[in-house]
Design a protein around this motif. Structure first.
Motif, PDB file in Angstrom:
ATOM      1  N   GLN A   1       0.828  -1.206   0.000  1.00 38.14           N
ATOM      2  CA  GLN A   1       0.000   0.000   0.000  1.00 38.14           C
ATOM      3  C   GLN A   1       0.865   1.260   0.000  1.00 38.14           C
ATOM      4  O   GLN A   1       1.860   1.340   0.714  1.00 38.14           O
ATOM      5  CB  GLN A   1      -0.929   0.020   1.216  1.00 38.14           C
ATOM      6  N   VAL A   2       0.429   2.228  -0.800  1.00 40.58           N
ATOM      7  CA  VAL A   2       1.110   3.519  -0.899  1.00 40.58           C
ATOM      8  C   VAL A   2       0.085   4.616  -0.603  1.00 40.58           C
ATOM      9  O   VAL A   2      -0.958   4.697  -1.264  1.00 40.58           O
ATOM     10  CB  VAL A   2       1.720   3.728  -2.302  1.00 40.58           C
ATOM     11  N   ASP A   3       0.379   5.459   0.384  1.00 41.22           N
ATOM     12  CA  ASP A   3      -0.482   6.589   0.745  1.00 41.22           C
ATOM     13  C   ASP A   3       0.303   7.881   0.567  1.00 41.22           C
ATOM     14  O   ASP A   3       1.488   7.957   0.943  1.00 41.22           O
ATOM     15  CB  ASP A   3      -0.956   6.479   2.200  1.00 41.22           C
ATOM     16  N   CYS A   4      -0.359   8.888   0.013  1.00 36.04           N
ATOM     17  CA  CYS A   4       0.296  10.172  -0.240  1.00 36.04           C
ATOM     18  C   CYS A   4      -0.687  11.305   0.017  1.00 36.04           C
ATOM     19  O   CYS A   4      -1.794  11.313  -0.536  1.00 36.04           O
ATOM     20  CB  CYS A   4       0.823  10.225  -1.680  1.00 36.04           C
ATOM     21  N   ASN A   5      -0.289  12.244   0.860  1.00 37.45           N
ATOM     22  CA  ASN A   5      -1.063  13.455   1.125  1.00 37.45           C
ATOM     23  C   ASN A   5      -0.240  14.666   0.686  1.00 37.45           C
ATOM     24  O   ASN A   5       0.945  14.769   1.031  1.00 37.45           O
ATOM     25  CB  ASN A   5      -1.409  13.565   2.617  1.00 37.45           C
ATOM     26  N   PHE A   6      -0.859  15.554  -0.048  1.00 39.09           N
ATOM     27  CA  PHE A   6      -0.160  16.745  -0.524  1.00 39.09           C
ATOM     28  C   PHE A   6      -1.177  17.827  -0.857  1.00 39.09           C
ATOM     29  O   PHE A   6      -2.393  17.587  -0.821  1.00 39.09           O
ATOM     30  CB  PHE A   6       0.682  16.413  -1.765  1.00 39.09           C
ATOM     31  N   GLN A   7      -0.680  18.999  -1.174  1.00 38.93           N
ATOM     32  CA  GLN A   7      -1.554  20.089  -1.600  1.00 38.93           C
ATOM     33  C   GLN A   7      -0.928  20.843  -2.762  1.00 38.93           C
ATOM     34  O   GLN A   7       0.290  20.815  -2.947  1.00 38.93           O
ATOM     35  CB  GLN A   7      -1.837  21.056  -0.450  1.00 38.93           C
ATOM     36  N   ILE A   8      -1.783  21.480  -3.529  1.00 44.37           N
ATOM     37  CA  ILE A   8      -1.350  22.277  -4.675  1.00 44.37           C
ATOM     38  C   ILE A   8      -1.918  23.681  -4.519  1.00 44.37           C
ATOM     39  O   ILE A   8      -3.134  23.874  -4.521  1.00 44.37           O
ATOM     40  CB  ILE A   8      -1.820  21.651  -6.001  1.00 44.37           C
ATOM     41  N   LYS A   9      -1.038  24.645  -4.349  1.00 42.17           N
ATOM     42  CA  LYS A   9      -1.461  26.030  -4.153  1.00 42.17           C
ATOM     43  C   LYS A   9      -1.609  26.740  -5.495  1.00 42.17           C
ATOM     44  O   LYS A   9      -0.799  26.565  -6.397  1.00 42.17           O
ATOM     45  CB  LYS A   9      -0.449  26.775  -3.287  1.00 42.17           C
ATOM     46  N   LEU A  10      -2.645  27.566  -5.590  1.00 41.32           N
ATOM     47  CA  LEU A  10      -2.837  28.420  -6.755  1.00 41.32           C
ATOM     48  C   LEU A  10      -2.200  29.782  -6.476  1.00 41.32           C
ATOM     49  O   LEU A  10      -2.210  30.250  -5.343  1.00 41.32           O
ATOM     50  CB  LEU A  10      -4.327  28.585  -7.056  1.00 41.32           C
ATOM     51  N   PRO A  11      -1.654  30.421  -7.492  1.00 43.09           N
ATOM     52  CA  PRO A  11      -0.960  31.706  -7.285  1.00 43.09           C
ATOM     53  C   PRO A  11      -1.914  32.886  -7.118  1.00 43.09           C
ATOM     54  O   PRO A  11      -1.655  33.982  -7.625  1.00 43.09           O
ATOM     55  CB  PRO A  11      -0.118  31.843  -8.557  1.00 43.09           C
ATOM     56  N   ILE A  12      -3.017  32.695  -6.433  1.00 38.66           N
ATOM     57  CA  ILE A  12      -3.964  33.772  -6.143  1.00 38.66           C
ATOM     58  C   ILE A  12      -4.470  33.588  -4.716  1.00 38.66           C
ATOM     59  O   ILE A  12      -4.301  32.521  -4.116  1.00 38.66           O
ATOM     60  CB  ILE A  12      -5.168  33.776  -7.127  1.00 38.66           C
ATOM     61  N   ARG A  13      -5.086  34.604  -4.182  1.00 39.52           N
ATOM     62  CA  ARG A  13      -5.604  34.562  -2.821  1.00 39.52           C
ATOM     63  C   ARG A  13      -7.096  34.835  -2.813  1.00 39.52           C
ATOM     64  O   ARG A  13      -7.648  35.384  -3.765  1.00 39.52           O
ATOM     65  CB  ARG A  13      -4.885  35.580  -1.936  1.00 39.52           C
ATOM     66  N   MET A  14      -7.710  34.405  -1.725  1.00 43.14           N
ATOM     67  CA  MET A  14      -9.130  34.682  -1.556  1.00 43.14           C
ATOM     68  C   MET A  14      -9.356  36.187  -1.426  1.00 43.14           C
ATOM     69  O   MET A  14      -8.507  36.923  -0.924  1.00 43.14           O
ATOM     70  CB  MET A  14      -9.653  33.976  -0.308  1.00 43.14           C
ATOM     71  N   ILE A  15     -10.513  36.629  -1.892  1.00 45.92           N
ATOM     72  CA  ILE A  15     -10.854  38.050  -1.789  1.00 45.92           C
ATOM     73  C   ILE A  15     -11.008  38.430  -0.324  1.00 45.92           C
ATOM     74  O   ILE A  15     -11.622  37.707   0.456  1.00 45.92           O
ATOM     75  CB  ILE A  15     -12.141  38.348  -2.567  1.00 45.92           C
ATOM     76  N   PHE A  16     -10.428  39.538   0.061  1.00 47.83           N
ATOM     77  CA  PHE A  16     -10.459  40.045   1.430  1.00 47.83           C
ATOM     78  C   PHE A  16      -9.848  39.043   2.419  1.00 47.83           C
ATOM     79  O   PHE A  16     -10.301  38.935   3.562  1.00 47.83           O
ATOM     80  CB  PHE A  16     -11.892  40.389   1.867  1.00 47.83           C
TER      81      PHE A  16
END
Length: 214
Positions: A137-152
């Protein structure tokens, strides 16, 4: 009057509608690239699970892949009998693949938009070796950020992903060897004698039932 109204509509569209439309398209394109990066990580995890299961099934596979030839030296064969009971070899394989997979994912580059690549990568490779049913079994947790931010807000937009891949490990020869080992151990122990006596009684009772029914 109608001409003035038409001019006002064009101004409103140019001021509000067009920027919103371009912003939505921009977000969609970045989301597509984020999903593409997810697909790359998923493919890498699947490949790692298949490689781990294959190497557990056939200990000579690594040597054959590296040299392109069947090993002839006894030290290079690495048969590793009873490797499903004594799991040190499987843990070594898992450690190697875990390090390789982590480096591979961290080395993935972005495409059209800079910064859209896997980050905060956590990889866990777990060999579940048992006598009867085994898996890798192989488990992988990660995230991908977008080059923008939430408004306010100062928080970046980010997709959080979790991938889990499991491949079965099947080796009939090793399974037969393990069963034979357990059988030999039971036959030499007192518990094995009790099982044989119990099986003999069951066989005798079934014979009596068969004679009565016939």
């Amino acid at each position: 009057m109608k001409k003035d109204q038409r001019g006002a509509v064009v101004i409103i569209e140019a001021t509000f509608v067009f920027p919103i439309m371009f912003f939505v398209i921009f977000i969609m394109l970045m989301s597509c690239e984020a999903y593409y990066q997810y697909a790359r990580v998923e493919s890498a995890c699947m490949t790692a699970a298949i490689r781990g299961a294959a190497r557990c099934e056939n200990p000579m596979l690594e040597e054959v892949q590296n040299t392109g030839e069947v090993p002839t030296s006894p030290s290079a064969v690495k048969v590793r009998p009873y490797r499903y009971i004594f799991t040190s070899e499987a843990k070594n394989i898992a450690g190697q693949l875990e390090s390789e997979l982590r480096n591979q994912i961290n080395g993935m580059n972005s495409l059209a938009f800079g910064g859209i690549k896997p980050s905060n990568v956590h990889v866990t490779v777990t060999p579940k070796m048992n006598v009867f049913v085994s898996s890798f079994q192989v488990d992988c947790n990660f995230q991908i950020k977008l080059p923008i931010r939430m408004i306010f807000s100062n928080d970046d937009l980010a997709y959080k992903y979790s991938i889990s891949m499991s491949e079965p490990v099947g080796d009939p020869a090793e399974f037969i060897r393990n069963v034979s080992t357990v059988q030999d151990y039971l036959e030499r122990s007192e518990f094995g004698e009790k099982i044989e006596n119990f099986a003999a009684k069951i066989k005798e009772a079934l014979g009596k039932i068969a004679r009565f029914t016939n």
